[in-house]
Write a protein that holds these residues in place. Sequence first.
Motif, PDB file in Angstrom:
ATOM      1  N   GLU A   1      69.282  26.921  39.406  1.00 19.59           N
ATOM      2  CA  GLU A   1      68.719  24.995  40.292  1.00 19.59           C
ATOM      3  C   GLU A   1      67.337  25.124  40.079  1.00 19.59           C
ATOM      4  OE1 GLU A   1      70.773  23.320  42.144  1.00 19.59           O
ATOM      5  OE2 GLU A   1      72.691  24.446  40.781  1.00 19.59           O
ATOM      6  N   GLU A   2      66.540  25.715  40.468  1.00 12.73           N
ATOM      7  CA  GLU A   2      65.317  25.439  40.499  1.00 12.73           C
ATOM      8  C   GLU A   2      64.435  24.778  39.311  1.00 12.73           C
ATOM      9  OE1 GLU A   2      66.599  28.217  41.186  1.00 12.73           O
ATOM     10  OE2 GLU A   2      65.892  28.874  43.295  1.00 12.73           O
ATOM     11  N   VAL A   3      65.037  25.667  38.304  1.00  5.18           N
ATOM     12  CA  VAL A   3      64.629  25.084  36.929  1.00  5.18           C
ATOM     13  C   VAL A   3      65.442  24.055  36.409  1.00  5.18           C
ATOM     14  CG1 VAL A   3      62.465  26.982  37.393  1.00  5.18           C
ATOM     15  CG2 VAL A   3      64.673  27.204  35.919  1.00  5.18           C
ATOM     16  N   LYS A   4      66.015  23.941  37.182  1.00  4.92           N
ATOM     17  CA  LYS A   4      67.304  22.872  35.449  1.00  4.92           C
ATOM     18  C   LYS A   4      66.825  21.761  34.818  1.00  4.92           C
ATOM     19  CE  LYS A   4      69.855  20.914  39.031  1.00  4.92           C
ATOM     20  NZ  LYS A   4      71.243  21.158  40.184  1.00  4.92           N
TER      21      LYS A   4
ATOM     22  N   ILE B   1      63.231  20.999  34.336  1.00  2.00           N
ATOM     23  CA  ILE B   1      62.670  21.344  32.783  1.00  2.00           C
ATOM     24  C   ILE B   1      63.361  21.534  31.506  1.00  2.00           C
ATOM     25  CG2 ILE B   1      61.308  22.314  34.901  1.00  2.00           C
ATOM     26  CD1 ILE B   1      61.387  24.747  33.342  1.00  2.00           C
TER      27      ILE B   1
ATOM     28  N   ARG C   1      56.401  27.207  27.201  1.00  4.27           N
ATOM     29  CA  ARG C   1      54.943  27.341  27.423  1.00  4.27           C
ATOM     30  C   ARG C   1      55.725  28.214  29.293  1.00  4.27           C
ATOM     31  NH1 ARG C   1      53.697  22.122  28.060  1.00  4.27           N
ATOM     32  NH2 ARG C   1      55.201  21.597  29.490  1.00  4.27           N
ATOM     33  N   LEU C   2      56.580  27.876  30.115  1.00  6.49           N
ATOM     34  CA  LEU C   2      56.347  29.118  31.273  1.00  6.49           C
ATOM     35  C   LEU C   2      56.270  30.230  30.293  1.00  6.49           C
ATOM     36  CD1 LEU C   2      59.256  28.059  33.677  1.00  6.49           C
ATOM     37  CD2 LEU C   2      59.064  30.244  32.839  1.00  6.49           C
TER      38      LEU C   2
ATOM     39  N   ARG D   1      53.195  32.022  29.318  1.00  7.70           N
ATOM     40  CA  ARG D   1      52.065  31.982  30.932  1.00  7.70           C
ATOM     41  C   ARG D   1      52.690  33.169  31.334  1.00  7.70           C
ATOM     42  NH1 ARG D   1      50.787  25.651  32.087  1.00  7.70           N
ATOM     43  NH2 ARG D   1      50.066  25.020  30.243  1.00  7.70           N
TER      44      ARG D   1
ATOM     45  N   ARG E   1      50.001  36.234  32.364  1.00  7.77           N
ATOM     46  CA  ARG E   1      50.049  36.988  33.970  1.00  7.77           C
ATOM     47  C   ARG E   1      50.486  38.303  33.966  1.00  7.77           C
ATOM     48  NH1 ARG E   1      52.387  32.054  35.375  1.00  7.77           N
ATOM     49  NH2 ARG E   1      53.717  32.764  35.134  1.00  7.77           N
TER      50      ARG E   1
ATOM     51  N   THR F   1      56.248  37.660  37.739  1.00  3.48           N
ATOM     52  CA  THR F   1      55.870  37.000  37.809  1.00  3.48           C
ATOM     53  C   THR F   1      56.955  35.438  37.841  1.00  3.48           C
ATOM     54  OG1 THR F   1      53.413  35.956  36.952  1.00  3.48           O
ATOM     55  CG2 THR F   1      54.795  37.116  35.503  1.00  3.48           C
TER      56      THR F   1
ATOM     57  N   PRO G   1      58.432  32.176  37.918  1.00  4.82           N
ATOM     58  CA  PRO G   1      58.405  30.913  38.620  1.00  4.82           C
ATOM     59  C   PRO G   1      60.339  31.361  39.684  1.00  4.82           C
ATOM     60  CG  PRO G   1      59.254  30.028  36.725  1.00  4.82           C
ATOM     61  CD  PRO G   1      57.953  31.146  36.618  1.00  4.82           C
ATOM     62  N   LYS G   2      60.574  31.343  40.576  1.00  4.39           N
ATOM     63  CA  LYS G   2      61.891  31.018  40.253  1.00  4.39           C
ATOM     64  C   LYS G   2      62.810  30.454  40.156  1.00  4.39           C
ATOM     65  CE  LYS G   2      61.646  31.453  45.506  1.00  4.39           C
ATOM     66  NZ  LYS G   2      61.278  30.793  46.770  1.00  4.39           N
ATOM     67  N   GLY G   3      64.271  31.047  40.196  1.00  8.79           N
ATOM     68  CA  GLY G   3      64.826  30.396  39.362  1.00  8.79           C
ATOM     69  C   GLY G   3      65.282  31.241  37.805  1.00  8.79           C
TER      70      GLY G   3
ATOM     71  N   ALA H   1      61.910  16.599  36.907  1.00  6.23           N
ATOM     72  CA  ALA H   1      60.262  17.924  37.442  1.00  6.23           C
ATOM     73  C   ALA H   1      60.022  17.504  38.124  1.00  6.23           C
ATOM     74  CB  ALA H   1      60.528  19.160  36.229  1.00  6.23           C
TER      75      ALA H   1
ATOM     76  N   ASN I   1      58.650  24.196  43.011  1.00  7.08           N
ATOM     77  CA  ASN I   1      58.326  25.420  42.278  1.00  7.08           C
ATOM     78  C   ASN I   1      57.820  25.864  40.902  1.00  7.08           C
ATOM     79  OD1 ASN I   1      60.714  28.036  42.544  1.00  7.08           O
ATOM     80  ND2 ASN I   1      60.719  27.369  40.240  1.00  7.08           N
TER      81      ASN I   1
ATOM     82  N   VAL J   1      54.711  27.830  39.292  1.00  3.99           N
ATOM     83  CA  VAL J   1      53.988  29.140  39.914  1.00  3.99           C
ATOM     84  C   VAL J   1      52.478  28.799  40.615  1.00  3.99           C
ATOM     85  CG1 VAL J   1      52.779  30.706  38.862  1.00  3.99           C
ATOM     86  CG2 VAL J   1      54.931  29.931  37.540  1.00  3.99           C
TER      87      VAL J   1
ATOM     88  N   LEU K   1      55.920  22.954  35.923  1.00  9.09           N
ATOM     89  CA  LEU K   1      56.060  24.261  34.554  1.00  9.09           C
ATOM     90  C   LEU K   1      56.816  22.819  33.377  1.00  9.09           C
ATOM     91  CD1 LEU K   1      59.165  24.775  37.523  1.00  9.09           C
ATOM     92  CD2 LEU K   1      57.502  26.308  36.263  1.00  9.09           C
ATOM     93  N   ILE K   2      55.846  21.286  34.035  1.00  9.23           N
ATOM     94  CA  ILE K   2      56.311  20.741  33.266  1.00  9.23           C
ATOM     95  C   ILE K   2      54.834  19.845  32.335  1.00  9.23           C
ATOM     96  CG2 ILE K   2      58.135  19.575  33.493  1.00  9.23           C
ATOM     97  CD1 ILE K   2      57.011  17.523  34.796  1.00  9.23           C
TER      98      ILE K   2
ATOM     99  N   LYS L   1      43.901  35.123  35.226  1.00 10.34           N
ATOM    100  CA  LYS L   1      45.017  35.823  35.433  1.00 10.34           C
ATOM    101  C   LYS L   1      46.222  35.353  36.324  1.00 10.34           C
ATOM    102  CE  LYS L   1      44.573  40.147  38.287  1.00 10.34           C
ATOM    103  NZ  LYS L   1      43.673  40.861  39.080  1.00 10.34           N
TER     104      LYS L   1
ATOM    105  N   SER M   1      47.447  32.469  36.970  1.00  8.39           N
ATOM    106  CA  SER M   1      47.598  31.426  36.025  1.00  8.39           C
ATOM    107  C   SER M   1      48.552  31.956  34.722  1.00  8.39           C
ATOM    108  CB  SER M   1      47.223  29.794  35.840  1.00  8.39           C
ATOM    109  OG  SER M   1      45.724  30.428  34.458  1.00  8.39           O
ATOM    110  N   GLY M   2      47.441  32.220  33.558  1.00 10.83           N
ATOM    111  CA  GLY M   2      48.290  32.665  32.805  1.00 10.83           C
ATOM    112  C   GLY M   2      48.000  31.749  31.570  1.00 10.83           C
TER     113      GLY M   2
ATOM    114  N   GLU N   1      45.585  29.317  28.691  1.00  6.85           N
ATOM    115  CA  GLU N   1      45.289  29.391  27.624  1.00  6.85           C
ATOM    116  C   GLU N   1      44.297  28.221  27.575  1.00  6.85           C
ATOM    117  OE1 GLU N   1      48.033  26.855  28.711  1.00  6.85           O
ATOM    118  OE2 GLU N   1      49.424  28.637  27.222  1.00  6.85           O
TER     119      GLU N   1
END
Lengths: 258, 613
Positions: A39-42, A44, A51-52, A55, A59, A113, A115-117, B17, B22, B24, B252-253, B301, B303-304, B306
């Motif tokens: 739900e939290e990332v639906k 994107i 990309r998520l 990263r 991390r 690490t 994100p939620k979802g 979004a 949500n 990071v 996230l976007i 570290k 954030s990740g 680039e």
Amino acid sequence: MVQNVLGEGFAMSEIDYSQKGFTKPKEHFIYRIKFTKGEEVKFIGHLDVMRLFQRAIKRANLPVAYSQGFNPHQLLSFANPLTLGTTSEGEYGDFEMAEKIEPTFIMTELNKTLPKGIKVLDSVLITQKTDSAMASIDGAKYIVFSKELKDSSQEDIKRYLSQKEILVLKKTKKNEKITDIKPDIFEIKKIPEGLSFYLAAGSRRNLKPEPVIQSFYNFLGLHFEKYCVRYHRLDLMRTEQGKLVGLSEGIGIRSLKE
Amino acid sequence: MKNCIPDELLLQVEKPARYTGNEVNMVIKDPEKIDIRFAFCFPDVYEVGMSHLGLQILYYFLNRREDTYCERVFAPWVDLEQKMRENQISLFSIETQQPIKQFDFVGFTLQYEMCYTNVLNMLDLAGIPLFAEQRTENDPLIVCGGSCAYNPEPLAEFVDFFYLGEGEVLYDEILDLYRQNKKEGGTKQQFLEKLLQFDSIYVPKYYDVSYKENGEIASFTPNHKNARKILKKAVVTDMDSVYYPEKQLVPLIDVVHDRVTLELFRGCIRGCRFCQAGFVYRPVREKKVDTLLKQAKELVKTSGHEEISLISLSTSDFTCFPELANGLLEEFAKQEVSLSLPSLRIDAFSLELMEKIQEVRKSSLTFAPEAGTQRLRNVINKNLTEEEILQGCALAFSGGWTRVKLYFMIGLPTETEQDVKGIAELSEKIVEKYYEMPKEKRPRPVQVVASSSCFVPKPFTPFQWDAQNTFDEFLEKAKMVKKQITKKQLKYQYHDVKLSFLEGVVARGDRKIAKVLYRAWQLGCKFDAWNDLFQYDKWMQAFEDTGVDPAFYANRKRNYDEILPWDHISVGVSKQFLMAEREKAAREEVTPNCRQKCSHCGAKCFGGGVCYE
């Protein structure tokens, strides 16, 4: 074809790497990752998910493999993009690592690490010859949440599926085309939340759940409100000797001790 | 967290979004266990706001307090706004998705004058009365900060208090005071009175303004015994010990700037006379290389990301720049993290550095000569000679760059026809410079893009008394440049004149501008900085409806003895210094930068930075 070293017909032994001017190509290890998109990332998109993960991998400090060249990027590839707003518990990606590490390590480190979802559910080191996650797909399972269909019965579904053909108007960027989607519907079942779908998916044949539910509404004479129906993907399936299995099944190992 | 906006509405808007959070490193707290709820509002869309370093710093700075929950709020795009209004959904925060009307503070950061209608629109969407005097004890306190707050007057009637200066200095004291006042059962009124103890907090209602018949300010006087006559901005004196977040919100976007931002220093030694930032952020205060390398490591570290971007007003002026750049390259080369270096001076070192970080991909290089002739560059104190520009370009061309962007301004004080034509002439000389290279060194035709923006006189600059060019003057000058261009390798663009005119009105506006902003908002103006949404005609109607003459603010030359709307605020740089600079400009004299020689601008009063090096 995804293979762990070089492409088919390219025998490593034929090259003498002790010669000047040659560097031995690095061995890569491909892991198939199964994850959720909750739900939290639906909302994107596909590129955002990519990309998520890039990263998150940074991390988590995983030994990911990079492409060669002037703009190195992580070697990740993802299966069938999900429509914005649809949740899933069966998303897949193939991640190439420069080192052989425990498949479960990738899962636990990423889950610390992400994100939620987004949660990694499965991680398999590919050891069998197999297609990439994207190219493997033959089918997809969905749950369709619909208030209007609470009262519909298995009988309605039976009548719907027994039509000689199920024609829908498919819109592409340029034109519209009437298509028979019946061959791409593997199964429709009544469940308490609404319906469960099993549909053709992948690069050969692909059917999204929306045209099916829309035509089913039409069949029942119900008014279809595009934005009031919710979809959830349960899994992506591939064919293995005529049988459909999850994309991470039967392709490799979940522990290096196996 | 359940979204404030139901799914069926989110599915119908662009980029949903933007509204669901949500990210990071988002801070999660239980609002029930919090004393102070702070809504940090950015009066533009998510992608712009999330790229703003100040938001990232203050977000974590405020949230490091256990008693405070700082949440983000962005201006909903027009598609969502319409749905919110249709469905009576009020403006909400990203973190808890709750209406901000119930918060203790609603704070706006003011980065650009043309976002003021968005401030009003966001208050309205939140269900908060726009004018301060219409609000009650049940409404949040409205606070504004950011660089535009140095002339707070156009928004004075809407805002409870303005924070002048850098947020890290006073917010702890303010929030402690607020908590105590709340505990003691004090009212908002009582809290605002208590704020008068601070040098850098401006509470507009404790000041009265009267006007002369000609529209100028006759008097500006405190009406409360504790209200200071002059307010002074708050600055951090030690950049190494000041709080800097170890984390960054990772969206996230895709957003405008999506990378680790490393702030090298605040302020600028240059003192270009048109540049507000060059004066209001004085004095220059640097961080040590060690501090920066440590912060960079930590941020990458957590954030990740680039890419690391080095942020400051003029990166090359950082005293240990080579040491820092090499240190970062060494640290991150193996981790596939790239460096991005905005606002570099082009010299041998920076080109070599760019060569290293960009490998073969040679993007375009940007120069900002700002004016077309040396005479006018002296007037604006832009210490960049034609020779330096041409040499820089020659270096870049021989290094393989073939695209150059040039930034100019038109409408600068004392500008002549020769200066305007100089824009085209200098640009063409750069094209010629390319063709001075032997043919085998020229892989493709050179591309030079010259663009000119319209000069807007800003408060706290030596040109704060000057008249802005009129609409017609700007257009005429732009055409003059265009006509002068003969080479096909040179493209010329100019910025929107209408928007610059309005910016000119609001930037030096007084309290009378409030009613224009209000009327423009009523007429539907918002997102004025967005080309496709900017409604110039409605703004003109707003001036007409309110009887305010925009030319009075934009196109009028002020006398030195006129009371300016921002005269009750001090940024350290004295009015006498600005006058002296204006006189030097008229004489085409330059002023050395802060490291060459102190010009006694007044910023030494803060007790730190370059003034004490």
